[in-house]
Design a protein around this motif. Structure first.
Motif, mmCIF file in Angstrom:
data_model
loop_
_atom_site.group_PDB
_atom_site.id
_atom_site.type_symbol
_atom_site.label_atom_id
_atom_site.label_comp_id
_atom_site.label_asym_id
_atom_site.label_seq_id
_atom_site.Cartn_x
_atom_site.Cartn_y
_atom_site.Cartn_z
ATOM 1 N N ALA A 62 73.903 10.982 79.620
ATOM 2 C CA ALA A 62 73.189 12.251 79.691
ATOM 3 C C ALA A 62 74.097 13.368 80.184
ATOM 4 O O ALA A 62 74.040 14.489 79.680
ATOM 5 C CB ALA A 62 71.960 12.114 80.580
ATOM 6 N N GLU A 63 74.946 13.066 81.178
ATOM 7 C CA GLU A 63 75.873 14.078 81.678
ATOM 8 C C GLU A 63 76.863 14.495 80.587
ATOM 9 O O GLU A 63 77.225 15.663 80.492
ATOM 10 C CB GLU A 63 76.631 13.562 82.903
ATOM 11 C CG GLU A 63 75.791 13.507 84.159
ATOM 12 C CD GLU A 63 75.330 14.881 84.639
ATOM 13 O OE1 GLU A 63 76.113 15.846 84.585
ATOM 14 O OE2 GLU A 63 74.168 14.982 85.059
ATOM 15 N N GLN A 65 76.205 14.705 77.568
ATOM 16 C CA GLN A 65 75.446 15.558 76.651
ATOM 17 C C GLN A 65 75.119 16.904 77.287
ATOM 18 O O GLN A 65 74.369 17.688 76.732
ATOM 19 C CB GLN A 65 74.136 14.863 76.240
ATOM 20 C CG GLN A 65 74.298 13.495 75.628
ATOM 21 C CD GLN A 65 75.093 13.534 74.343
ATOM 22 O OE1 GLN A 65 74.867 14.372 73.499
ATOM 23 N NE2 GLN A 65 76.037 12.618 74.207
ATOM 24 N N GLY A 66 75.673 17.181 78.455
ATOM 25 C CA GLY A 66 75.336 18.362 79.247
ATOM 26 C C GLY A 66 75.477 19.677 78.524
ATOM 27 O O GLY A 66 74.749 20.627 78.813
ATOM 28 N N LEU A 69 72.272 19.435 76.170
ATOM 29 C CA LEU A 69 70.970 19.205 76.793
ATOM 30 C C LEU A 69 70.948 19.771 78.203
ATOM 31 O O LEU A 69 71.959 19.782 78.888
ATOM 32 C CB LEU A 69 70.669 17.705 76.845
ATOM 33 C CG LEU A 69 70.693 16.946 75.525
ATOM 34 C CD1 LEU A 69 70.514 15.462 75.776
ATOM 35 C CD2 LEU A 69 69.617 17.459 74.576
ATOM 36 N N LYS A 70 69.806 20.207 78.630
ATOM 37 C CA LYS A 70 69.628 20.744 79.988
ATOM 38 C C LYS A 70 68.407 20.098 80.632
ATOM 39 O O LYS A 70 67.468 19.718 79.950
ATOM 40 C CB LYS A 70 69.417 22.267 79.956
ATOM 41 C CG LYS A 70 70.549 23.038 79.349
ATOM 42 C CD LYS A 70 71.751 23.031 80.243
ATOM 43 C CE LYS A 70 72.863 23.853 79.603
ATOM 44 N NZ LYS A 70 74.149 23.515 80.033
ATOM 45 N N GLU A 73 65.366 17.585 79.342
ATOM 46 C CA GLU A 73 65.860 16.975 78.103
ATOM 47 C C GLU A 73 66.960 15.958 78.403
ATOM 48 O O GLU A 73 67.027 14.904 77.786
ATOM 49 C CB GLU A 73 66.418 18.046 77.163
ATOM 50 C CG GLU A 73 65.374 18.941 76.542
ATOM 51 C CD GLU A 73 66.018 20.024 75.685
ATOM 52 O OE1 GLU A 73 67.164 20.434 75.975
ATOM 53 O OE2 GLU A 73 65.367 20.453 74.735
ATOM 54 N N LYS A 74 67.809 16.296 79.377
ATOM 55 C CA LYS A 74 68.896 15.407 79.763
ATOM 56 C C LYS A 74 68.332 14.129 80.379
ATOM 57 O O LYS A 74 68.781 13.023 80.062
ATOM 58 C CB LYS A 74 69.811 16.114 80.764
ATOM 59 C CG LYS A 74 71.150 15.454 80.944
ATOM 60 C CD LYS A 74 71.986 16.079 82.038
ATOM 61 C CE LYS A 74 72.443 17.461 81.700
ATOM 62 N NZ LYS A 74 73.407 17.976 82.701
ATOM 63 N N ALA A 77 66.795 11.969 77.685
ATOM 64 C CA ALA A 77 67.840 11.277 76.927
ATOM 65 C C ALA A 77 68.350 10.066 77.700
ATOM 66 O O ALA A 77 68.581 8.998 77.120
ATOM 67 C CB ALA A 77 68.983 12.236 76.619
ATOM 68 N N TRP A 106 72.342 9.045 89.733
ATOM 69 C CA TRP A 106 72.814 10.426 89.776
ATOM 70 C C TRP A 106 73.144 10.846 91.203
ATOM 71 O O TRP A 106 74.161 11.491 91.443
ATOM 72 C CB TRP A 106 71.765 11.369 89.170
ATOM 73 C CG TRP A 106 72.268 12.778 89.102
ATOM 74 C CD1 TRP A 106 73.070 13.303 88.135
ATOM 75 C CD2 TRP A 106 72.024 13.822 90.042
ATOM 76 N NE1 TRP A 106 73.339 14.606 88.417
ATOM 77 C CE2 TRP A 106 72.711 14.963 89.583
ATOM 78 C CE3 TRP A 106 71.304 13.915 91.223
ATOM 79 C CZ2 TRP A 106 72.692 16.166 90.271
ATOM 80 C CZ3 TRP A 106 71.285 15.113 91.899
ATOM 81 C CH2 TRP A 106 71.966 16.223 91.423
#
Length: 132
Positions: A62-63, A65-66, A69-70, A73-74, A77, A106
């Protein structure tokens, strides 16, 4: 003479074999119960370890995809990634469990950001006027 000895020893030997079989049955049952409990505890610990590893992978995914995506959404995902990965390993985990595991990953990955977020929350709550 041998026949008389055999006639005397046969019931004693049968009694000993029967007693031994009973003792073995009790021991096997006790060992089975202990073994099942040990395996269940070990499996759960192993599953937890796998869940946390997959949650870390999902968080990293997810990171990465930063840029695309925000925020929520992140996180979505990451949850989808983790759910799919765990399902391929034959593990079904609830979305809440995945969310908690990803959030923990995280927090461990980015402790400085986590501290800054908490400081900002405290500052905001200190400056917010009380409703009266």
């Amino acid at each position: 003479m041998a026949q008389q000895l055999t006639d005397l020893l046969t019931p004693v030997i049968l009694a000993l074999v029967t007693a031994l079989a009973g003792v073995l049955t009790v021991l096997i049952h006790a060992a089975k119960t202990s073994l099942i409990a040990w395996l269940q505890a070990r499996t759960n610990a192993t599953q937890q370890e796998i869940i946390m590893r997959v949650a870390s992978e999902a968080m990293a995914f997810a990171e990465a995809q930063g840029m695309l995506l925000k925020g929520q959404e992140k996180m979505n995902a990451a949850i989808v990634y983790a759910a799919n990965e765990l399902q391929t390993r034959g593990m079904n985990v609830t979305p809440d469990k995945l969310l908690a595991a990803i959030q923990k990953a995280w927090m461990e990955y980015n402790p400085a950001q986590n501290k800054a977020d908490h400081a900002a929350e405290r500052k905001e709550s200190d400056t917010t006027p009380a409703a009266g």
